[in-house]
Design a protein around this motif. Structure first.
Motif, PDB file in Angstrom:
ATOM      1  N   UNK A  90      36.294  49.585  32.001  1.00 14.24           N
ATOM      2  CA  UNK A  90      36.042  50.950  31.522  1.00 14.24           C
ATOM      3  C   UNK A  90      34.565  51.236  31.765  1.00 14.24           C
ATOM      4  N   UNK A  91      34.276  52.041  32.806  1.00  7.76           N
ATOM      5  CA  UNK A  91      32.879  52.195  33.205  1.00  7.76           C
ATOM      6  C   UNK A  91      32.639  53.492  33.971  1.00  7.76           C
ATOM      7  N   UNK A  92      31.448  54.113  33.776  1.00  7.10           N
ATOM      8  CA  UNK A  92      31.080  55.286  34.555  1.00  7.10           C
ATOM      9  C   UNK A  92      30.393  54.930  35.863  1.00  7.10           C
ATOM     10  N   UNK A  93      30.372  53.629  36.201  1.00  3.99           N
ATOM     11  CA  UNK A  93      29.714  53.208  37.436  1.00  3.99           C
ATOM     12  C   UNK A  93      28.288  52.755  37.178  1.00  3.99           C
ATOM     13  N   UNK A  94      27.452  52.878  38.201  1.00  4.22           N
ATOM     14  CA  UNK A  94      26.068  52.422  38.087  1.00  4.22           C
ATOM     15  C   UNK A  94      25.574  51.894  39.417  1.00  4.22           C
ATOM     16  N   UNK A  95      24.977  50.708  39.402  1.00  3.99           N
ATOM     17  CA  UNK A  95      24.398  50.116  40.604  1.00  3.99           C
ATOM     18  C   UNK A  95      25.503  49.685  41.576  1.00  3.99           C
ATOM     19  N   UNK A  96      25.524  50.292  42.760  1.00  4.75           N
ATOM     20  CA  UNK A  96      26.608  50.058  43.718  1.00  4.75           C
ATOM     21  C   UNK A  96      26.643  48.612  44.185  1.00  4.75           C
ATOM     22  N   UNK A  97      25.498  48.053  44.520  1.00  2.00           N
ATOM     23  CA  UNK A  97      25.485  46.681  45.040  1.00  2.00           C
ATOM     24  C   UNK A  97      25.818  45.669  43.946  1.00  2.00           C
ATOM     25  N   UNK A  98      25.447  45.958  42.717  1.00  2.00           N
ATOM     26  CA  UNK A  98      25.834  45.080  41.604  1.00  2.00           C
ATOM     27  C   UNK A  98      27.345  45.119  41.410  1.00  2.00           C
ATOM     28  N   UNK A  99      27.949  46.303  41.610  1.00  4.89           N
ATOM     29  CA  UNK A  99      29.404  46.416  41.516  1.00  4.89           C
ATOM     30  C   UNK A  99      30.092  45.587  42.583  1.00  4.89           C
ATOM     31  N   UNK A 100      29.576  45.635  43.821  1.00  2.65           N
ATOM     32  CA  UNK A 100      30.144  44.823  44.899  1.00  2.65           C
ATOM     33  C   UNK A 100      30.018  43.332  44.585  1.00  2.65           C
ATOM     34  N   UNK A 101      28.839  42.926  44.094  1.00  2.00           N
ATOM     35  CA  UNK A 101      28.609  41.514  43.781  1.00  2.00           C
ATOM     36  C   UNK A 101      29.544  41.046  42.669  1.00  2.00           C
ATOM     37  N   UNK A 102      29.729  41.887  41.653  1.00  2.00           N
ATOM     38  CA  UNK A 102      30.633  41.533  40.547  1.00  2.00           C
ATOM     39  C   UNK A 102      32.072  41.422  41.038  1.00  2.00           C
ATOM     40  N   UNK A 103      32.463  42.296  41.961  1.00  2.00           N
ATOM     41  CA  UNK A 103      33.808  42.216  42.539  1.00  2.00           C
ATOM     42  C   UNK A 103      34.021  40.909  43.289  1.00  2.00           C
ATOM     43  N   UNK A 104      32.998  40.454  44.000  1.00  2.00           N
ATOM     44  CA  UNK A 104      33.111  39.189  44.730  1.00  2.00           C
ATOM     45  C   UNK A 104      33.192  38.002  43.767  1.00  2.00           C
ATOM     46  N   UNK A 105      32.491  38.091  42.647  1.00  2.00           N
ATOM     47  CA  UNK A 105      32.568  37.022  41.637  1.00  2.00           C
ATOM     48  C   UNK A 105      33.979  36.933  41.079  1.00  2.00           C
ATOM     49  N   UNK A 106      34.575  38.079  40.795  1.00  2.00           N
ATOM     50  CA  UNK A 106      35.951  38.085  40.289  1.00  2.00           C
ATOM     51  C   UNK A 106      36.898  37.486  41.326  1.00  2.00           C
ATOM     52  N   UNK A 107      36.727  37.848  42.597  1.00  2.00           N
ATOM     53  CA  UNK A 107      37.601  37.321  43.635  1.00  2.00           C
ATOM     54  C   UNK A 107      37.445  35.798  43.769  1.00  2.00           C
ATOM     55  N   UNK A 108      36.238  35.290  43.524  1.00  2.00           N
ATOM     56  CA  UNK A 108      36.021  33.845  43.632  1.00  2.00           C
ATOM     57  C   UNK A 108      36.739  33.068  42.536  1.00  2.00           C
ATOM     58  N   UNK A 109      37.138  33.752  41.455  1.00  2.00           N
ATOM     59  CA  UNK A 109      37.942  33.140  40.400  1.00  2.00           C
ATOM     60  C   UNK A 109      39.401  33.408  40.724  1.00  2.00           C
ATOM     61  N   UNK A 110      40.005  32.540  41.504  1.00  2.70           N
ATOM     62  CA  UNK A 110      41.325  32.763  42.082  1.00  2.70           C
ATOM     63  C   UNK A 110      42.367  33.128  41.014  1.00  2.70           C
ATOM     64  N   UNK A 126      32.301  50.915  39.561  1.00  6.07           N
ATOM     65  CA  UNK A 126      33.362  50.184  38.857  1.00  6.07           C
ATOM     66  C   UNK A 126      34.555  49.942  39.774  1.00  6.07           C
ATOM     67  N   UNK A 127      34.791  50.857  40.731  1.00 11.32           N
ATOM     68  CA  UNK A 127      35.903  50.695  41.676  1.00 11.32           C
ATOM     69  C   UNK A 127      35.840  49.342  42.377  1.00 11.32           C
ATOM     70  N   UNK A 128      34.619  48.925  42.723  1.00 13.61           N
ATOM     71  CA  UNK A 128      34.459  47.718  43.517  1.00 13.61           C
ATOM     72  C   UNK A 128      34.608  46.450  42.674  1.00 13.61           C
ATOM     73  N   UNK A 129      34.260  46.540  41.403  1.00 17.79           N
ATOM     74  CA  UNK A 129      34.566  45.418  40.511  1.00 17.79           C
ATOM     75  C   UNK A 129      36.077  45.266  40.420  1.00 17.79           C
ATOM     76  N   UNK A 130      36.758  46.388  40.223  1.00 15.98           N
ATOM     77  CA  UNK A 130      38.212  46.370  40.097  1.00 15.98           C
ATOM     78  C   UNK A 130      38.870  45.773  41.337  1.00 15.98           C
ATOM     79  N   UNK A 131      38.371  46.106  42.513  1.00 10.75           N
ATOM     80  CA  UNK A 131      38.989  45.643  43.756  1.00 10.75           C
ATOM     81  C   UNK A 131      38.920  44.131  43.920  1.00 10.75           C
ATOM     82  N   UNK A 132      38.041  43.477  43.172  1.00 10.74           N
ATOM     83  CA  UNK A 132      37.939  42.028  43.263  1.00 10.74           C
ATOM     84  C   UNK A 132      39.133  41.295  42.688  1.00 10.74           C
ATOM     85  N   UNK A 133      39.928  41.963  41.860  1.00 12.05           N
ATOM     86  CA  UNK A 133      41.056  41.311  41.202  1.00 12.05           C
ATOM     87  C   UNK A 133      42.184  40.954  42.151  1.00 12.05           C
ATOM     88  N   UNK A 134      42.917  39.931  41.761  1.00 15.02           N
ATOM     89  CA  UNK A 134      44.098  39.532  42.535  1.00 15.02           C
ATOM     90  C   UNK A 134      45.104  38.919  41.571  1.00 15.02           C
TER      91      UNK A 134
END
Length: 238
Positions: A90-110, A126-134
């Motif tokens: 639940x987020x209004x967004x923010x730093x784009x590159x931090x969002x990408x990095x957070x998404x990659x961290x989530x993806x690394x947790x299989x 926030x979209x990019x954090x969400x996209x990290x999920x699987x």
């Protein structure tokens, strides 16, 4: 045949149901008619990460604005709670590159699921954090909201460059254009890696205006359930 009194009672009940249904629907944003007027994307100044017991397991509630320190906080939270199975956003967004990095961290947790629960909104970075999920889940009533990113948010820098003269303004515009091109390339690469259709960028995100104008103030778009499945944003079978 119904008596007049019974007909009146039926009509009154139908009117009450209609009123309650109308009251339950959120007000629509006239500038962004695909979205509610006040999306529930959290007022936290920085994203708060809260592990809670839900659905027979542990869930990480991720609520608030995405700042540069989020990736490290997220990494720490997941390491301290290895039994977390889902991240709810639940987020209004923010730093784009931090969002990408957070998404990659989530993806690394299989196998870590990301979810936007009913009534919650995930916008911009926030979209990019969400996209990290699987897998990725958007519950009916959950909002995946996109826009065209802009690198012109620092109005003070723009005003200062204009005051300094033409050369300073040209230099600032050049820097903005270069950084925007790099970010677009990073976004494209990110979607490929996360298994999301790149058409989400070309057909939806990049077709939104970065800034509103007098004729058209629309700057964001709420995807439908059909669209999130079509672009493989949500890839679950729930």
């Amino acid at each position: 045949m119904y008596s007049r009194r019974k007909v009146f009672r039926i009509a009154a009940a139908a009117g009450l149901v209609a009123c309650l249904t109308a009251a339950a629907k959120p007000a629509i944003d006239p500038a962004n008619p695909t979205c509610p007027l006040t999306p529930d994307w959290s007022a936290n100044a920085t994203m708060k990460l809260t592990p809670v017991a839900k659905k027979g397991g542990k869930v990480l509630l991720a609520e608030g604005r995405i700042d540069t320190g989020l990736p490290e906080r997220l990494k720490t939270a997941l390491a301290a709670n290895p039994d977390i199975s889902e991240v709810w956003l639940r987020s209004p967004g923010g730093d784009a590159r931090a969002g990408n990095a957070a998404g990659r961290i989530i993806r690394s947790n299989f196998g870590l699921t990301t979810r936007i629960p009913a009534g919650w909104a995930c916008f911009s970075a926030c979209n990019f954090i969400f996209m990290g999920g699987q897998p990725r889940v958007i519950d009916p009533g959950g909002l995946f909201i996109v826009h065209m990113f802009t690198r012109t948010g620092d109005r003070s820098a723009i005003d200062m460059s204009v005051a300094m003269g033409t050369d300073a303004t040209k230099e600032l515009i050049g820097d903005i254009e270069q950084d925007a091109a790099l970010l677009a390339s990073e976004d494209n690469d990110f979607l490929i890696r996360m298994g999301v259709s790149r058409k989400l960028l070309t057909e939806v995100m990049y077709r939104q205006k970065a800034l509103a104008n007098a004729e058209d103030k629309s700057t964001r778009r709420c995807l439908t359930q059909v669209e999130v499945k079509a672009y493989n944003v949500a890839n679950n079978n729930e």
